[in-house]
Structures are given as structure tokens and as C-alpha cells.
Design a protein around this motif. Structure first.
Motif, PDB file in Angstrom:
ATOM      1  N   ASP A 111       0.899  -1.152   0.110  1.00 54.11           N
ATOM      2  CA  ASP A 111       0.048   0.069   0.056  1.00 54.11           C
ATOM      3  C   ASP A 111       0.864   1.056   0.041  1.00 54.11           C
ATOM      4  O   ASP A 111       0.641   2.183  -0.589  1.00 54.11           O
ATOM      5  N   ILE A 112       1.879   1.273   0.845  1.00 52.50           N
ATOM      6  CA  ILE A 112       2.850   2.406   0.805  1.00 52.50           C
ATOM      7  C   ILE A 112       3.482   2.547  -0.622  1.00 52.50           C
ATOM      8  O   ILE A 112       3.588   3.758  -0.932  1.00 52.50           O
ATOM      9  N   LEU A 113       3.835   1.608  -0.971  1.00 53.80           N
ATOM     10  CA  LEU A 113       4.684   1.725  -2.448  1.00 53.80           C
ATOM     11  C   LEU A 113       3.670   2.208  -3.407  1.00 53.80           C
ATOM     12  O   LEU A 113       4.047   2.968  -4.517  1.00 53.80           O
ATOM     13  N   LEU A 114       2.487   1.780  -3.493  1.00 48.47           N
ATOM     14  CA  LEU A 114       1.306   2.153  -4.420  1.00 48.47           C
ATOM     15  C   LEU A 114       1.056   3.648  -4.108  1.00 48.47           C
ATOM     16  O   LEU A 114       1.031   4.433  -5.200  1.00 48.47           O
ATOM     17  N   ALA A 115       1.157   4.219  -2.746  1.00 53.75           N
ATOM     18  CA  ALA A 115       1.126   5.542  -2.679  1.00 53.75           C
ATOM     19  C   ALA A 115       2.195   6.295  -3.182  1.00 53.75           C
ATOM     20  O   ALA A 115       1.887   7.614  -3.657  1.00 53.75           O
ATOM     21  N   ALA A 116       3.268   5.775  -3.120  1.00 54.98           N
ATOM     22  CA  ALA A 116       4.541   6.676  -4.038  1.00 54.98           C
ATOM     23  C   ALA A 116       4.409   6.519  -5.161  1.00 54.98           C
ATOM     24  O   ALA A 116       4.711   7.522  -5.805  1.00 54.98           O
ATOM     25  N   LYS A 117       4.046   5.700  -5.736  1.00 61.77           N
ATOM     26  CA  LYS A 117       3.740   5.326  -7.439  1.00 61.77           C
ATOM     27  C   LYS A 117       2.603   6.585  -7.596  1.00 61.77           C
ATOM     28  O   LYS A 117       3.024   7.247  -8.826  1.00 61.77           O
ATOM     29  N   LEU A 118       1.647   6.735  -6.962  1.00 61.77           N
ATOM     30  CA  LEU A 118       0.705   7.701  -7.295  1.00 61.77           C
ATOM     31  C   LEU A 118       1.340   9.004  -7.214  1.00 61.77           C
ATOM     32  O   LEU A 118       0.747  10.021  -7.778  1.00 61.77           O
ATOM     33  N   LEU A 119       1.854   9.190  -6.174  1.00 62.97           N
ATOM     34  CA  LEU A 119       2.526  10.407  -5.721  1.00 62.97           C
ATOM     35  C   LEU A 119       3.443  11.101  -6.796  1.00 62.97           C
ATOM     36  O   LEU A 119       3.536  12.331  -7.459  1.00 62.97           O
ATOM     37  N   ARG A 120       4.379  10.122  -7.211  1.00 60.67           N
ATOM     38  CA  ARG A 120       5.438  10.387  -8.481  1.00 60.67           C
ATOM     39  C   ARG A 120       4.579  10.644  -9.701  1.00 60.67           C
ATOM     40  O   ARG A 120       5.210  11.281 -10.526  1.00 60.67           O
ATOM     41  N   LEU A 121       3.218  10.053  -9.784  1.00 64.13           N
ATOM     42  CA  LEU A 121       2.720  10.265 -11.131  1.00 64.13           C
ATOM     43  C   LEU A 121       2.336  11.781 -11.256  1.00 64.13           C
ATOM     44  O   LEU A 121       2.076  12.310 -12.252  1.00 64.13           O
ATOM     45  N   THR A 122       2.275  12.477 -10.073  1.00 67.94           N
ATOM     46  CA  THR A 122       1.952  13.907 -10.049  1.00 67.94           C
ATOM     47  C   THR A 122       3.048  14.639 -10.468  1.00 67.94           C
ATOM     48  O   THR A 122       2.903  15.983 -10.473  1.00 67.94           O
ATOM     49  N   ALA A 123       4.405  14.560 -10.439  1.00 68.72           N
ATOM     50  CA  ALA A 123       5.527  15.077 -10.332  1.00 68.72           C
ATOM     51  C   ALA A 123       5.429  15.935 -11.842  1.00 68.72           C
ATOM     52  O   ALA A 123       5.269  15.549 -12.890  1.00 68.72           O
ATOM     53  N   ASN A 124       5.685  17.324 -11.825  1.00 75.32           N
ATOM     54  CA  ASN A 124       5.453  17.984 -12.874  1.00 75.32           C
ATOM     55  C   ASN A 124       6.092  19.461 -12.747  1.00 75.32           C
ATOM     56  O   ASN A 124       5.972  20.470 -13.432  1.00 75.32           O
ATOM     57  N   GLU A 125       7.321  19.317 -12.289  1.00 76.15           N
ATOM     58  CA  GLU A 125       8.325  20.365 -12.199  1.00 76.15           C
ATOM     59  C   GLU A 125       8.549  21.231 -13.571  1.00 76.15           C
ATOM     60  O   GLU A 125       8.682  22.102 -13.592  1.00 76.15           O
ATOM     61  N   GLY A 126       8.572  20.114 -14.313  1.00 73.05           N
ATOM     62  CA  GLY A 126       9.148  20.860 -15.959  1.00 73.05           C
ATOM     63  C   GLY A 126       7.749  21.323 -16.519  1.00 73.05           C
ATOM     64  O   GLY A 126       8.144  22.268 -17.360  1.00 73.05           O
ATOM     65  N   SER A 127       6.557  20.736 -16.352  1.00 67.87           N
ATOM     66  CA  SER A 127       5.615  21.396 -17.098  1.00 67.87           C
ATOM     67  C   SER A 127       4.631  22.169 -16.517  1.00 67.87           C
ATOM     68  O   SER A 127       3.671  22.822 -17.278  1.00 67.87           O
ATOM     69  N   SER A 128       4.760  22.371 -15.036  1.00 68.50           N
ATOM     70  CA  SER A 128       3.737  23.298 -14.258  1.00 68.50           C
ATOM     71  C   SER A 128       3.863  24.691 -14.722  1.00 68.50           C
ATOM     72  O   SER A 128       5.108  25.179 -15.128  1.00 68.50           O
ATOM     73  N   ARG A 129       2.896  25.484 -14.802  1.00 65.92           N
ATOM     74  CA  ARG A 129       2.866  26.578 -14.829  1.00 65.92           C
ATOM     75  C   ARG A 129       2.302  27.644 -13.487  1.00 65.92           C
ATOM     76  O   ARG A 129       1.856  28.824 -13.730  1.00 65.92           O
ATOM     77  N   LEU A 130       2.382  26.844 -12.397  1.00 64.20           N
ATOM     78  CA  LEU A 130       2.200  27.341 -11.276  1.00 64.20           C
ATOM     79  C   LEU A 130       3.513  28.093 -10.617  1.00 64.20           C
ATOM     80  O   LEU A 130       4.404  27.348 -10.289  1.00 64.20           O
ATOM     81  N   GLY A 131       3.521  29.299 -10.417  1.00 61.17           N
ATOM     82  CA  GLY A 131       4.718  29.996  -9.831  1.00 61.17           C
ATOM     83  C   GLY A 131       5.214  29.701  -8.491  1.00 61.17           C
ATOM     84  O   GLY A 131       5.000  30.850  -7.626  1.00 61.17           O
ATOM     85  N   VAL A 132       6.018  28.563  -8.194  1.00 57.54           N
ATOM     86  CA  VAL A 132       6.406  28.079  -6.969  1.00 57.54           C
ATOM     87  C   VAL A 132       7.828  27.862  -7.145  1.00 57.54           C
ATOM     88  O   VAL A 132       8.336  27.326  -8.008  1.00 57.54           O
TER      89      VAL A 132
END
Length: 577
Positions: A320-341
Motif C-alpha cells: 500500500d505504501i509503495l502504491l502511494a509512492a507510485k501515485l505521488l510520483r505520477l503527479t511530478a510536474n516540475e518541468g511542465s507546471s505553470r504555477l509559480g512556486v
């Protein structure tokens, strides 16, 4: 697989390969003439990039529709998204972090006679876009309204699970000119022009760069577990049957040619003898879970004589923990995000230093540009503060740059750290921090509100998400007198995901509140015992914040639709020593 190629080499080059070779020769001759006219390029040092050190194994992995070396794909993907002001050091360090998520023991190397901190990507490679790209149009059809795409700029996990109806925009075109993916095979996709407001005369062209706009991913994702080929047939049968009853596992594969997330097998005595000296959790000769590189995942080994079914059931919480990690990594978007942070990880003691910095490149590229030769006294990993702000940030000039050439940033056990988060957008940004320590245990940042006067004795404190106003900067932890973030545990790889959004996280906070009974008040870093429902709720919050119209992407009951304008996930991967 380790350094293996599934197809035998051809005896003779094809006509297409020979034509491609000739194209490269022509381009190199043309580039050589230009380089001779550029004095600075004559003095650039030679660089050698190695997928692993001399005593390590370089891994190759299969995905659906293609296979590639972990280092090769991670570096290629990063170069697609990198901006001209990115340094060579940054490229290798980020690539090493990506590789470590799948092969913890593989450390890419950068070999050069000169420090790479002052060398930029655009010194060696042409950059077609100041904002990077996620793919390119390779062919057009249907009266130039349909395109064939090459999407090597997306992370491997994203391209693996990116669903039909995902949207991409044409670089340098109006934001209304968008392509919608209709089908996908490996790194290639077919997409149709769906811009309603664009001119009917607009035609796609070969060579146009595309950038991610809306990421559509399936809701019902699970783990794929590969069975070690050294297991006996009866062991594989029992394991397949046992994994069928684990909700976080969607499939089990028995061949190295198929994509998988993790490996299930027997922990050999010779392997545990070396590990048990530094890790008391390692048991001898039991079953355990491994990364695809063969590295044992901590706290997954069993005892001698354990039945396969018992071993699989014992691993339920870890899966369950490893699946949570997989889902979180699927949101990584440093290169494509346009939210200024932008965020940085810093060591407070024993010696203050800047460990790493992450920012949303495309949002920063919309503001002031950093010239090719920035003042490196205010730079971390080759990205200057002037690239995202009109006002120079002199804070970092007082910090030592604690970086290693081309390797994963390191933190010593006992170090006191803090994160610094900057919001350079024009709207409030809400954030959560979820991660995994060196023992593969889930952790989270808890921001606990104090109970009001007159509260009942058994009333639980309320957890809230963080919020940062436009143009402001805050540190985590904010109150160092009440809470210090100390690096502890065993040596190994750790990661923290900073998830930012234009909207609060009501569902994730509710799940977090239900999963743990927080103690005290203020900020806390604590264990996250049931991370999967919290991460799933977090994805739903991002989906709700994106508010993508169903008529744009079709049915959304089976998918999350995430708009790059509304969220950013910044990944901090480091090695504890």
C-alpha cells in the motif's frame, strides 16, 4: 534486466539508418563552422557521462512499447524539459535522483577536468525553446489537423500511464491551440487538433514543439509485481494466487520482458550477511520485495521457512505504501507546471548550506529571463533567482553550495534542515508535504491548529494544509523553537514530495485527520501509517481544483484530469549518509 538488449544486432545497417547517419554528418559539419566562430566554445572542457560508477551495474527497464536504460531515458527526458540557463551539474543531479527511484544502488557519474557548476546546457546542446518541451510533431495528416507525436520529454512513469484525451499545447502558439491524444504506443502518440477558438485555417507543422496542458491518468492504478525467475514453479504459483488477493497489486508477471514496479523473491543468505551488519531489519533467507535493480526494500524480508502466502500477506501494508509512492510520483510536474512556486532544501546545522532547489521552469520563464552567464553567487544548481524574480535574492549568497558533481545530494544523519517555499504567482498557493524515509516508511508534514478555549478533553486537534500568499516566502518549520526537522534513521535514499495547488486540500486533510490522532500543536513531521487513502484523496483534490470540463476530455469517472496551471509537485530526492 541488466545491460541486456532483447533483439540481436542486425548484420547490416538499413537504408533509413544510413540516411539518418548522413543527416547527422551534415548537421555536424554545419554546426562545426558555427562553433569555430564562437570563441567561448573553443575553451569548453570535454564531458563524459557515465550511467553508473565503475563498480556498479547500469540497469535497463522495459515499459509498454519501448525499453531503455534508466539513465539514458532519465537524462533524455530531462534535457527535453531543461531551459537554456540550466547547468550541466543540475542535469546530472536531477537525472541521478530519477534513477535512484528505480535503482537505489546506481549512481550516474560526470567526468570532467573542470567543475560543471559554471557550465550550461546551451553551451553544448542547442535549445529549441526557452521553456523546454515535452514532445515534437513528427508527422501530420488529415489536412494537417492530426499529428504524430514523439513524447520523450515526459517522465517515463507519466508516459506509461498518461491516458487518451490528455491535452498538449503548441509551443509559441496561442494557449487555445491544443492537441488531444487519441492513441498512444510507447513514446509515440496520435493527437488531433481540438482548439475551438483557433482559426479554422490553422495547420500543424512537422517540427513544432508541444507542451503538456492537461494530464489525464487512470484512477484505478495498481502495482505490477514481477516474480523472481529463480523461484520454483510451486512458489510462483502460490505467489500469483496470494497477490491476487492484495488490492494494491493489479498484476503479476513472470518474465523480465514485461514492465513491473517491484520484484518478489527469496532473500539469499549471502546477500543478507552483508546487509544485516548495517540494517537489523534484514532477515536471513526469507522472502522479500526488491527494486528492479535487485536492491532489497527495507523492512520487507521474512524469516527462514516462511510460506509464500504468509510472506505476501505480511507485505500488504508495505505494498500500500509503495502504491502511494507510485501515485505521488505520477503527479511530478516540475518541468511542465505553470504555477509559480519555488522551493529549496537547506541545512541549518552543523554548517548552513543550500542542498538543492526546485522550481517550476515554465512559470519562471514567463517572467524575467536569466541570461546565459548569471551571477553564480546567487545560484543553486545553475538556476538563478533572477530567472524567477525581478528582485535579486541575496539570501542564498550567504549559504555554502553543498552540491556534489552529478550525484544525488547528500545529508548527514543528525543534520537539522528546513525547506524554504516561495510563491511568485499572483494567487495564494496551498501545499502539503508527503514523503518516504530511508526505511520506505511514509511520512508527512502535520500542521496542527491549537484547540480553542473550552474544548472538550477528548476533542482532537484540527490539521490544516499550508498556505502561502502571493509574493511571500516561508520556511518549514516556521517555529524552530517548537520543532526541529532532524535527519535520522538508517543511511539510504529518501524523498519528499511538495504538492502545491491553487485550491485547498479538503479531502486529503480529512483523510489525514482520520488516519492519525495528532498530538500537540504547530508543525510536526510524523509517520503516515495509512498513506494510500490520503494520496488518493490528494489526487481527487487536484482533480477538483483543475475543474476540467467533461466535454473537453470526455468521461472523467475513471480518470483524474490535472491542469498544469493549477498544481505543481516538486520532488526532493536525497541520500542520507
Amino acid at each position: 534486466r541488466v545491460g541486456a538488449y532483447p533483439h540481436p544486432p542486425k548484420q547490416k545497417a538499413s537504408s533509413g539508418e544510413l540516411a539518418f547517419q548522413e543527416q547527422i554528418r551534415v548537421r555536424l559539419n554545419s554546426a562545426s563552422e558555427q562553433w569555430q566562430q564562437t570563441k567561448i566554445l573553443r575553451h569548453l572542457p570535454a564531458l563524459v557521462l557515465a550511467a553508473a560508477s565503475s563498480n556498479e551495474v547500469a540497469m535497463e527497464a522495459p515499459w509498454h512499447g519501448f525499453s531503455a536504460g534508466l539513465f539514458t531515458y532519465a537524462l533524455t527526458q530531462y534535457l527535453w524539459q531543461a531551459t537554456p540557463a540550466t547547468t550541466i551539474h543540475t542535469s546530472l543531479s536531477r537525472t541521478a535522483g530519477t534513477v535512484s527511484q528505480l535503482a537505489a544502488s546506481q549512481q550516474p557519474q560526470l567526468i570532467t577536468q573542470q567543475s560543471p557548476q559554471n557550465l550550461f546546457l546551451n553551451d553544448y546542446l542547442p535549445t529549441a525553446s526557452s521553456m523546454g518541451a515535452d514532445g515534437v510533431v513528427t508527422a501530420v495528416e488529415d489536412n494537417s489537423k492530426t499529428a504524430q507525436l514523439w513524447l520523450a520529454g515526459l517522465p517515463a512513469m507519466v508516459i506509461e500511464y498518461c491516458s487518451n484525451n490528455s491535452l498538449l499545447r503548441i509551443d509559441s502558439a496561442s494557449s487555445s491551440v491544443q492537441l488531444q491524444i487519441r492513441s498512444k504506443d510507447g513514446l509515440t502518440a496520435k493527437a488531433k487538433l481540438v482548439s475551438a477558438s483557433a482559426s479554422d485555417n490553422y495547420q500543424l507543422e512537422v517540427g513544432q514543439l508541444v507542451q503538456e496542458s492537461v494530464r489525464v491518468v487512470p484512477r484505478n492504478l495498481g502495482l505490477t509485481v514481477a516474480l523472481d525467475l529463480n523461484l520454483q514453479r510451486i512458489e510462483r504459483v502460490d505467489a500469483t494466487s496470494a497477490f491476487a488477493g492484495i488490492s494494491s497489486v493489479s498484476s503479476v508477471v513472470t518474465t523480465s520482458e514485461q514492465p513491473a514496479d517491484y520484484l518478489f523473491g527469496r532473500v539469499l543468505a549471502v546477500y543478507t550477511a552483508a546487509l544485516s551488519e548495517t540494517d537489523p531489519s534484514v532477515k536471513k533467507e526469507g522472502y522479500g520485495l526488491f527494486y528492479l535493480s535487485g536492491d532489497l526494500i527495507r523492512n520487507t524480508s521474512g524469516t527462514t521457512g516462511e510460506a509464500v502466502k504468509s510472506a505476501v500477506n505480511r507485505l500488504t501494508n508495505k505494498l500500500d505504501i509503495l502504491l502511494a509512492a507510485k501515485l505521488l510520483r505520477l503527479t511530478a510536474n516540475e518541468g511542465s507546471s505553470r504555477l509559480g512556486v519555488r522551493a529549496s532544501l537547506e541545512v541549518v546545522s552543523p554548517e548552513p548550506r543550500l542542498v538543492m532547489q526546485r522550481e517550476t521552469w515554465r512559470a519562471s520563464s514567463l517572467t524575467a529571463q536569466c541570461p546565459p552567464w548569471c551571477d553564480l553567487s546567487t545560484t543553486e544548481e545553475g538556476v538563478t533567482t533572477s530567472s524567477v524574480s525581478a528582485q535579486p535574492n541575496t539570501y542564498y549568497s550567504d549559504l555554502k553550495l553543498g552540491i556534489n558533481e552529478g550525484s544525488i545530494p547528500t545529508l548527514e544523519i543528525g543534520s537539522r534542515i528546513k525547506y524554504r517555499l516561495e510563491n511568485y504567482s499572483d494567487q495564494p498557493v496551498y501545499f502539503m508535504m508527503v514523503g518516504f524515509d530511508t526505511s520506505s516508511k511514509a511520512i508527512a508534514l502535520y500542521q496542527i491548529q491549537p484547540l480553542e478555549a473550552g474544548s472538550q478533553p477528548n476533542e482532537k486537534p484540527i490539521i490544516k494544509e499550508g498556505m502561502i500568499s502571493p509574493g511571500e516566502t516561508l520556511t518549514i518549520p516556521q517555529d524552530t523553537a517548537a520543532f526541529n526537522w532532524i535527519i535520522s534513521g538508517l543511511p539510504g535514499i529518501a524523498e519528499i514530495q511538495l504538492i502545491c495547488s491553487l485550491a485547498p486540500f479538503p479531502k486529503a486533510i480529512k483523510a489525514l485527520q482520520a488516519a492519525r490522532h495528532p498530538q500537540g500543536e504547530g508543525e510536526r513531521i510524523g509517520n503516515l501509517f495509512y498513506p494510500l487513502p490520503i494520496v488518493q484523496a490528494l489526487l481527487q483534490d487536484l482533480h477538483d481544483a483543475s475543474a476540467v470540463a467533461p466535454e473537453v476530455i470526455g468521461s472523467i469517472s475513471d480518470n483524474y484530469a490535472l491542469d498544469v496551471n493549477t498544481w505543481a509537485t516538486l520532488s526532493f530526492i536525497y541520500q542520507v549518509v
